[in-house]
Motif scaffolding. Structure first.
Motif, PDB file in Angstrom:
ATOM      1  N   LYS B  41      -6.929  15.668 -13.061  1.00  0.00           N
ATOM      2  CA  LYS B  41      -6.786  14.852 -11.855  1.00  0.00           C
ATOM      3  C   LYS B  41      -5.415  14.160 -11.848  1.00  0.00           C
ATOM      4  CE  LYS B  41      -9.541  11.302  -9.559  1.00  0.00           C
ATOM      5  NZ  LYS B  41     -10.583  10.307  -9.836  1.00  0.00           N
ATOM      6  N   ASP B  42      -5.088  13.644 -13.013  1.00  0.00           N
ATOM      7  CA  ASP B  42      -3.813  12.938 -13.179  1.00  0.00           C
ATOM      8  C   ASP B  42      -2.641  13.846 -12.843  1.00  0.00           C
ATOM      9  OD1 ASP B  42      -2.048  11.006 -13.818  1.00  0.00           O
ATOM     10  OD2 ASP B  42      -2.218  11.230 -16.004  1.00  0.00           O
ATOM     11  N   LEU B  45      -2.364  14.483  -9.215  1.00  0.00           N
ATOM     12  CA  LEU B  45      -1.783  13.316  -8.549  1.00  0.00           C
ATOM     13  C   LEU B  45      -0.274  13.273  -8.741  1.00  0.00           C
ATOM     14  CD1 LEU B  45      -4.242  10.368  -9.172  1.00  0.00           C
ATOM     15  CD2 LEU B  45      -3.505  11.303  -6.989  1.00  0.00           C
ATOM     16  N   LYS B  46       0.118  13.588  -9.981  1.00  0.00           N
ATOM     17  CA  LYS B  46       1.549  13.509 -10.312  1.00  0.00           C
ATOM     18  C   LYS B  46       2.335  14.532  -9.515  1.00  0.00           C
ATOM     19  CE  LYS B  46       1.738  11.971 -15.028  1.00  0.00           C
ATOM     20  NZ  LYS B  46       1.937  12.467 -16.383  1.00  0.00           N
ATOM     21  N   THR B  51       0.718  11.748  -0.258  1.00  0.00           N
ATOM     22  CA  THR B  51       0.052  12.042   1.011  1.00  0.00           C
ATOM     23  C   THR B  51       0.480  11.017   2.050  1.00  0.00           C
ATOM     24  OG1 THR B  51      -1.762  10.750   0.174  1.00  0.00           O
ATOM     25  CG2 THR B  51      -1.968  13.148   0.031  1.00  0.00           C
ATOM     26  N   GLN B  53       0.848   8.228   4.174  1.00  0.00           N
ATOM     27  CA  GLN B  53       0.250   6.911   3.996  1.00  0.00           C
ATOM     28  C   GLN B  53      -0.496   6.526   5.258  1.00  0.00           C
ATOM     29  OE1 GLN B  53       1.910   3.669   2.126  1.00  0.00           O
ATOM     30  NE2 GLN B  53       1.496   4.885   0.312  1.00  0.00           N
ATOM     31  N   LYS B  55      -1.665   4.184   8.014  1.00  0.00           N
ATOM     32  CA  LYS B  55      -0.856   3.105   8.603  1.00  0.00           C
ATOM     33  C   LYS B  55      -1.220   1.783   7.952  1.00  0.00           C
ATOM     34  CE  LYS B  55       1.549   3.292  12.012  1.00  0.00           C
ATOM     35  NZ  LYS B  55       1.967   4.323  12.661  1.00  0.00           N
ATOM     36  N   LEU B  56      -0.199   1.196   7.327  1.00  0.00           N
ATOM     37  CA  LEU B  56      -0.453  -0.066   6.654  1.00  0.00           C
ATOM     38  C   LEU B  56      -0.241  -1.208   7.636  1.00  0.00           C
ATOM     39  CD1 LEU B  56       1.348   0.506   3.268  1.00  0.00           C
ATOM     40  CD2 LEU B  56      -1.080   0.106   3.615  1.00  0.00           C
ATOM     41  N   PRO B  57      -0.982  -2.231   7.471  1.00  0.00           N
ATOM     42  CA  PRO B  57      -0.709  -3.409   8.308  1.00  0.00           C
ATOM     43  C   PRO B  57       0.665  -3.959   7.949  1.00  0.00           C
ATOM     44  CG  PRO B  57      -2.359  -3.907   6.637  1.00  0.00           C
ATOM     45  CD  PRO B  57      -2.087  -2.444   6.552  1.00  0.00           C
ATOM     46  N   PRO B  58       1.320  -4.589   8.876  1.00  0.00           N
ATOM     47  CA  PRO B  58       2.665  -5.072   8.615  1.00  0.00           C
ATOM     48  C   PRO B  58       2.675  -6.210   7.609  1.00  0.00           C
ATOM     49  CG  PRO B  58       1.902  -5.833  10.728  1.00  0.00           C
ATOM     50  CD  PRO B  58       0.849  -4.922  10.209  1.00  0.00           C
TER      51      PRO B  58
END
Lengths: 354, 539
Positions: B41-42, B45-46, B51, B53, B55-58
């Motif tokens: 799995k690692d 991921l590496k 992927t 992202q 949408k992050l809140p500001p």
């Protein structure tokens, strides 16, 4: 007969003082932080394989590291945020640890505690890192904003500055809500509501607060464990806040020494381990009361504390246990560091049968 | 029994140990499996690309605002939805219509809707970014203000500039920067900043005030006045504006006087510049008096005084040089001949009078080119030469008497005060003497009138002037000392006309009397007296 067993699976001696250990998410690796006798900082990465831990990477930096967290980093990146003795906060890409990807002089003095939220799929909302320092300030950082904290909680002009020993995130169950809880050397516990930018609750537990932890960061506040000097710890029920009495709590004596911290099992939020100043580890189970809420004479809701039961204990060493981290991926696996310059990978069995 | 119990215990213990051993074994076995799994799995991921992202809140500080924005939006989209529903709503019994319905299309539409909702969110994000920047600009402003309070203007200007980069629409930032620039005397930049602030907020009084100050600093007096008048329109009670307008009016007056004169005073051509050489380099020949005739200069009084003013201002530095030389010269001449060999030629036996001459010429020579003032001076020198020896005596006494000695004035009691060399000395001496006219008379008598200029410096105090005039009237005339040169020199002091302007009738009477006596005694020609009259503004 289903008492869990705590077994020291692997022991490793190192040549520096260990302050913190953290599992690298989604891996069989963990990172330990500390400082060398010459004042420099050490980061070591170990990998667990077949009953042994092998060192994968070792980095030395100019200032000693006090604490670290992966909490604000995504699962892909797994960047480590650290606080150092110089008051700086760095974020490292452990694959290329030569230069930090984020660096800020966060505090005037040593960063005692750090916590992250918003990454790793734990907690909703922006990735944020909170640092608490000896200079009395608690600052919230967003890795996307350089140089400036997004929020600062510090004593006003003229108020005396207390040493902030511990700081944690919690209540991050949606995009907007988020709380920071900070513990100070005079026994103060302050709960800051980041959504409303105000102090939501404060309490004094008489003894300096060494460790704080919410049972979960990413749910509506449920329980908070505060560990203190003089071998005491308190468990607050954070669901119900009474207008005057605040949160109900149960306190317990343990370790016959300073209780350095408490760590909840990621797979079961009612089980937690406390870290003793005498080198012992106590495993506790919290039991809820029949009714968590009752009404007082004026009709206000008041929380009812539950009880804590000791499930297992073990004495590992004579020196304080400075940190412990449960593996988020493997139930019952944890790593702890102590001031005898030894790191230990522990195995706790039968946790699922408690 | 006992044995069986203990046996039982033993057995259970053994069983427990075996169980926990087994548990541990199981656990470790599991862990091995887990290790291999997690390592895979690692690796994934590496290697895997980060992927997209979600949408992050500001960044915080604008979190709450976004919430509000979102709340603002829904009503509109809700309406849209309603419309769509009305359009699309099909009766449950209208089976034909149901048959015609294109489900795929509907699904697509629904997707579009989602996307548009997302993009609208993005819009709010942008707005939000703007607001965040505005907030940061405000922070910068506060920081700048902090610096300003600490009088660290350079840093303050920097902070304001940063703020302006973040938010160009905030009038406070340029206005504050203008203030900091004003403090640094950077008037042109301050003016520009004020203008920006005013374009952003035309009613911003402080910006108007600062603009006025900047223009005043740039000597754009009329514009500055207009600016302050605007302030008065906005805030009729603004004291600062009123004060500034008064100040500007004065400056404008001055300016007018100067500008009238200016055409005449484009001198430079044919002027001899002052030379200041150290004594040992100077010519050892005896100095010769140079006669200067005034050519083509009208005796317009106003002009004369204006010229004085301007010239004096211009030649301030030169004057200090002359004054210093003057002092140096006196030192040399009064010191014993043996001490400085080179001075021997200067200090010949018959000394005082010749020294005096030398000195006069020195002054003449040095100030010669610099100003009209020197003309005045030399004029006076001429006159002195021409007039009786009496006047020579009064003039001689100060230079003839070495400092600190009482040889200068035999007539009166031993003098406690020396002849003043600096204006400060004079001022302090005056303070101690002003109540004793007799002593003050002795004191004034010892001063060479040609030193007045230096002694009174920038401003002639009305009180002092009056005292001196009284002394002239009461004592000089009594002892028969020439008053005319004193009066003449006094009138040459800076700001003299200003001081005289404010004299009361009583005080003017003193001057009148004095001048009348001068005329009567015949110390000076009628024309000269008339000139003085004009200067003293008594008719």
């Amino acid at each position: 007969m289903d008492k869990p067993q705590i077994i020291a699976h692997i022991q490793k001696s190192v040549n520096f003082t260990l302050f913190d250990a953290k599992w690298i998410p989604s891996s069989a690796k963990f990172v330990v932080l500390g400082n060398h006798a010459r004042g420099t900082g050490a980061i070591q990465i170990y990998e667990v394989s077949h009953g042994d831990a092998t060192i994968v990477k070792e980095v030395e930096k100019s200032k000693g590291f006090k604490c670290g967290t992966f909490g604000a980093s995504s699962l892909q990146q797994r960047y480590l945020a650290t606080g150092d003795f110089d008051g700086k906060m760095h974020i490292w890409n452990l694959e290329q640890p030569e230069l930090p990807i984020y660096s800020v002089k966060a505090h005037k003095e040593i960063v005692n505690a750090i916590d992250g939220v918003g990454g790793l799929g734990i907690g909703e909302g922006a990735p944020e890192i909170v640092t608490g320092s000896r200079d009395g300030a608690v600052k919230v950082w967003d890795p996307r904003q350089k140089n400036e904290p997004v929020a600062t909680m510090e004593p006003g002009e003229g108020q005396d500055k207390r040493d902030c020993w511990t700081v944690v995130f919690g209540h991050a169950y949606n995009q907007a809500d988020r709380c920071v809880c900070a513990g100070y050397d005079n026994g103060d516990i302050k709960l800051f509501d980041l959504r409303n930018m105000q102090l939501r609750w404060e309490n004094n537990v008489k003894n300096g607060v060494c460790g704080l932890e919410f049972d979960r960061k990413d749910i509506s506040m449920n329980k908070l464990v505060a560990t203190t000097l003089e071998s005491k710890f308190h468990v607050f029920d954070m669901r119900t806040q009474h207008p005057t009495k605040g949160f109900a709590s149960v306190s317990e004596k343990a370790h016959k020494s300073t209780v350095w911290g408490a760590r909840h099992l990621p797979q079961n939020r009612d089980i937690f381990m406390t870290l003793g100043g005498n080198g012992s580890l106590f495993l506790w189970k919290y039991s809820y009361p029949h009714q968590r809420v009752e009404k007082d004479s004026e009709g206000n809701e008041r929380g009812v504390p539950g009880t804590v039961n000791l499930a297992q204990n073990i004495t590992m060493t004579t020196q304080p246990i400075s940190s412990l981290d449960w593996s988020p991926d493997k139930e019952g696996l944890c790593v702890c560091t102590s001031f005898d310059q030894t790191l230990r990978v522990l195995v706790v069995t039968k946790l699922n049968r408690m | 029994m006992c044995a069986s119990i203990s046996e039982e215990k033993m057995l259970t213990l053994q069983k427990q140990m075996r169980e926990s051993q087994a548990d541990l074994g199981d656990f470790l076995h599991d862990m091995d499996k887990w290790e291999t799994e997690v390592k895979k799995k690692d690796e994934v991921l590496k290697k895997g690309k980060p992927t997209e992202q979600t949408k992050l809140p500001p960044v915080r500080n604008s979190l709450d605002k976004k919430k509000r924005k979102k709340k603002g939006k829904p009503p509109g989209s809700g309406e849209d939805e309603k419309k769509r529903k009305e359009k699309k709503k099909l009766s449950g019994y209208d089976f034909r219509a149901w048959d015609k319905l294109d489900y795929d299309k509907l699904c697509e539409e629904a997707d579009d809707e989602k996307q548009s909702a997302e993009s609208s969110e993005y819009e709010t994000d942008e707005e939000w970014e703007v607001e965040r920047k505005e907030q940061q600009a405000l922070l910068e402003k506060d920081r700048g203000n902090e610096f300003f309070k600490k009088e660290d203007y350079a840093n303050a200007i920097e902070a304001y500039s940063r703020g302006m980069a973040l938010d160009a629409c905030n009038p406070l930032l340029p206005a504050n920067r203008a203030m900091a620039l004003l403090k640094q005397d950077k008037f042109a930049a301050a003016e520009a900043d004020c203008l920006t602030a005013l374009t952003l907020d035309p009613l911003y009084t402080k910006a108007h005030l600062r603009l006025g100050s900047a223009r005043f600093g740039l000597r754009k007096y009329t514009q500055a006045k207009e600016t302050f008048e605007k302030v008065l329109l906005l805030e009729p009670q603004n004291k600062k504006a009123k004060l500034e307008i008064e100040k500007i009016e004065k400056e404008i007056l001055k300016e007018k006087m100067v500008s009238q004169v200016q055409p005449v005073t484009c001198p430079d051509a044919g002027l001899v510049m002052p030379i200041s050489k150290p004594p040992h380099e100077r010519s050892k020949k005896r100095m010769r008096r140079i006669h200067i005739e005034e050519v083509g200069l009208e005796e317009d009084l106003e002009r004369q005084s204006a010229i004085h003013k301007v010239k004096e201002e211009q030649s301030d530095v030169k004057k200090t040089i002359t004054a210093r030389d003057d002092v140096m010269f006196e030192k040399f001449t009064s010191s014993s001949p043996s001490s400085i060999n080179e001075q021997s030629s200067f200090t010949k036996p018959e000394s005082t009078s010749s020294d005096k001459d030398n000195k006069k010429v020195m002054i003449e020579e040095l100030t010669n080119g610099t100003s009209e003032l020197s003309l005045n001076l030399s004029e006076k020198v001429k006159k002195e030469k021409g007039t009786s020896s009496k006047s020579q005596k009064t003039a001689d006494s100060p230079s003839g008497s070495p400092r600190g000695s009482d040889g200068g004035s035999e007539s009166v009691s031993p003098r406690s005060l020396q002849t003043p060399q600096t204006s400060f000395q004079f001022q302090s001496d005056y303070k101690s003497l002003k109540n004793d006219l007799e002593k003050f008379y002795d004191y004034v008598k010892a001063i060479d009138p040609s030193n007045y200029l230096k002694l009174f410096g920038e401003a002639l105090d009305a009180e002092i002037l009056l005292k001196m005039l009284i002394v002239f009237q009461q004592y000089f005339l009594r002892d028969g000392i020439m008053v005319y040169p004193h009066l003449c020199q006094l009138s040459g002091v800076k700001r003299f006309d200003m001081t005289v302007m404010f004299f009361s009738r009583k005080e003017q009477q003193v001057i009148k009397d004095l001048l009348d006596t001068v005329k009567k005694e015949g110390h000076a020609s009628d024309a000269d007296v008339e000139k003085l009259r004009k200067k003293y503004q008594v008719s």
